[in-house]
Design an enzyme around this catalytic site. Sequence first.
Site, short mmCIF file in Angstrom:
data_model
loop_
_atom_site.label_atom_id
_atom_site.label_comp_id
_atom_site.label_asym_id
_atom_site.label_seq_id
_atom_site.Cartn_x
_atom_site.Cartn_y
_atom_site.Cartn_z
N ARG A 184 39.61 48.05 28.76
CA ARG A 184 40.21 48.90 29.80
C ARG A 184 40.50 50.29 29.23
O ARG A 184 40.28 51.31 29.89
CB ARG A 184 41.49 48.25 30.33
CG ARG A 184 41.24 46.97 31.11
CD ARG A 184 42.48 46.48 31.83
NE ARG A 184 43.34 45.65 31.03
CZ ARG A 184 43.37 44.31 31.05
NH1 ARG A 184 42.53 43.64 31.81
NH2 ARG A 184 44.23 43.64 30.32
N PHE A 224 36.12 42.72 41.51
CA PHE A 224 36.87 41.58 40.99
C PHE A 224 38.11 42.12 40.26
O PHE A 224 38.38 41.77 39.11
CB PHE A 224 36.02 40.72 40.05
CG PHE A 224 34.67 40.36 40.59
CD1 PHE A 224 34.52 39.29 41.46
CD2 PHE A 224 33.54 41.08 40.24
CE1 PHE A 224 33.27 38.94 41.95
CE2 PHE A 224 32.29 40.75 40.73
CZ PHE A 224 32.15 39.68 41.59
N ASP A 244 38.90 42.58 45.61
CA ASP A 244 39.12 41.22 45.14
C ASP A 244 39.19 40.29 46.34
O ASP A 244 39.70 40.67 47.40
CB ASP A 244 40.40 41.11 44.32
CG ASP A 244 40.39 39.87 43.42
OD1 ASP A 244 40.06 40.02 42.23
OD2 ASP A 244 40.70 38.77 43.91
N ASN A 292 34.99 39.91 49.71
CA ASN A 292 34.05 39.15 48.88
C ASN A 292 33.08 40.16 48.28
O ASN A 292 32.29 40.77 49.00
CB ASN A 292 33.31 38.12 49.73
CG ASN A 292 32.35 37.27 48.92
OD1 ASN A 292 31.69 37.76 48.02
ND2 ASN A 292 32.26 36.00 49.26
N ASP A 335 33.72 42.94 36.69
CA ASP A 335 34.46 42.02 35.82
C ASP A 335 34.61 40.68 36.55
O ASP A 335 35.71 40.26 36.91
CB ASP A 335 35.83 42.62 35.49
CG ASP A 335 36.66 41.74 34.56
OD1 ASP A 335 36.06 40.86 33.89
OD2 ASP A 335 37.89 41.92 34.49
N CYS A 364 32.66 36.50 30.97
CA CYS A 364 33.70 35.81 30.19
C CYS A 364 33.36 34.33 30.00
O CYS A 364 34.23 33.51 29.79
CB CYS A 364 35.07 35.97 30.87
SG CYS A 364 35.14 35.34 32.55
#
Length: 405
Positions: free
Chosen positions: A215, A231, A253, A281, A302, A342
């Site tokens: 970030r 996201f 989000d 979405n 993300d 992730c």
Amino acid sequence: MENHTIVTLKKGEGRTIKAGGAWIFDNEIDTIVGTFTNGDVVTVHDFDGYPMGKGFINQNSKIRIRMLTRHADQEINENFLRMRVKNAWEYRKTTVDTSSCRVIFGEADFLPGLVVDKYEDVLVVECLTLGMEQFKETIVSLLKGVLKEDGISIRGVYERSDANERRKEGLPKVKGFIGETFDTEVEITENGVHYLVDVVNGQKTGFFLDQKYNRLAMQRICKGKRVLDCFTHMGTFALNAGIAGASDVTGLDISEYAVQQANANAVRNHLEDTVHFRCANVLDELPKLAEAGEKYDVVILDPPAFTKSREATKNAIKGYREINMKGLKLVKDGGYLATCSCSHFMTQELLAKTVKEAAKAAHKQLRQVEFRTQAPDHPILWANSANVPESYYLKFFIFQVVDEK
């Protein structure tokens, strides 16, 4: 607890732990001599009787043994646990801003299956393994003592052992206070941005600390720019863009709760005039924005892990390809794309290949600015084998996007 049971590996097995990993799988074991209860600490021998160390055993799990030490004569007692906790804290003090950080990161801190996050003066514990259940409260107590030595007083501890992984260990999900009750909303400051963290209802342990320095890396890129943060969760990348001086920021989000938190955080940072959030979405919203002719200087992707198993990786690749293709179409010529995964199973090479395919489909050329991983308080434990993925999961690319002309 610890007993005298000896687990012997089959000949040719144990490659993962010999390479520096922490796991022994059920099909690698030849014999078990002695009686034990699931969760006990046992001694591990190679096929020829060579002692390989100690770990806790659980016959409910395919990961049959998780190693605690490579020294077979090491006693697993309070002194041992204090040494592990002290080492973990000393490492954080050297490498990161410790006001809010991950203090214990499972296998990478040689405490398999245990995560402890510190949010200012609150600790949040996630225990995912049966063997760690017996040590959990002792470790919390020891950690509070170690922090106290540095003048840090912990006002409360909350447990968020409510992940599905516990079922694989034969454990129920657990959520609640360890010790006295306390106000579970905690204000933290990261990279100059203020957040209210809800450790009871937030995702995972309440906040994603692993992206802290990613970030920060985006701050210099977002200054004066129009930014789209997809996201957004609690608005973290969007708020970093805003505080860095972005001209206009939109965060998307699917969770109404996350959007409410993000909007509250925008107000907390006096950014409500430039940073805005809405519930959508992302996969559906990006084509609508492209159709409306919207363009951004910076697009940040993300997403949550599209795969948590090796078997689902093929479908995950499609998801990452689609989201990157849709995101790329919204970046102005000369603008920037930040994209990440992730998931353990989406390797750096696989993510790079997938993004390359997305760029080709979107008729864009990418120039890599930098590649980053998780923050140092989520250390990556290197091993002598590519098949030891226990601690490496976050891959983060920043690209400049150029039209093919």
